[in-house]
Design a protein around this motif. Structure first.
Motif, mmCIF file in Angstrom:
data_model
loop_
_atom_site.group_PDB
_atom_site.id
_atom_site.type_symbol
_atom_site.label_atom_id
_atom_site.label_comp_id
_atom_site.label_asym_id
_atom_site.label_seq_id
_atom_site.Cartn_x
_atom_site.Cartn_y
_atom_site.Cartn_z
ATOM 1 N N ASN A 1 -8.256 3.145 9.998
ATOM 2 C CA ASN A 1 -7.519 1.971 9.550
ATOM 3 C C ASN A 1 -7.816 0.764 10.436
ATOM 4 O O ASN A 1 -7.752 -0.363 9.974
ATOM 5 N N SER B 1 0.931 5.767 7.554
ATOM 6 C CA SER B 1 -0.081 6.706 8.049
ATOM 7 C C SER B 1 0.566 8.032 8.415
ATOM 8 O O SER B 1 0.056 9.104 8.076
ATOM 9 N N MET C 1 -4.074 -3.122 4.565
ATOM 10 C CA MET C 1 -4.009 -2.302 5.762
ATOM 11 C C MET C 1 -2.743 -1.451 5.689
ATOM 12 O O MET C 1 -1.687 -1.923 5.298
ATOM 13 N N GLN C 2 -2.869 -0.212 6.079
ATOM 14 C CA GLN C 2 -1.751 0.728 6.035
ATOM 15 C C GLN C 2 -0.934 0.636 7.316
ATOM 16 O O GLN C 2 -1.486 0.552 8.400
ATOM 17 N N ARG D 1 -6.465 8.778 10.780
ATOM 18 C CA ARG D 1 -6.095 7.703 9.869
ATOM 19 C C ARG D 1 -5.992 6.372 10.607
ATOM 20 O O ARG D 1 -6.459 5.336 10.131
#
Length: 67
Positions: free
Chosen positions: A65, A7, A1-2, A61
């Motif tokens: 995400n 992001s 996971m970002q 994003r």
């Protein structure tokens, strides 16, 4: 996971490249449609669209995400 920070970094990096393309297009396209464009106008127009693009990229994003 970002992470949120990554992001934002990705959105800004992507948009920085887009900024250069948009600036060149502003100088090229507006005169084709009969709009005279000065350097000040081109930078201003491009800056507004760039800010919108950064926000859009970040929101999209984060939405993807989260899924």
């Amino acid at each position: 996971m970002q992470s949120k920070r990554m992001s934002a970094t990705e959105a800004i990096a992507s948009t920085a490249i887009g900024f250069i393309v948009s600036l060149a297009l502003t100088f090229t396209v507006l005169p084709l449609f009969g709009y005279p464009v000065t350097a000040t106008h081109a930078w201003g127009i491009t800056a507004i669209y760039t800010a919108a693009s950064i926000l859009r990229g970040y929101v999209v994003r984060r939405a993807f995400n989260g899924k």
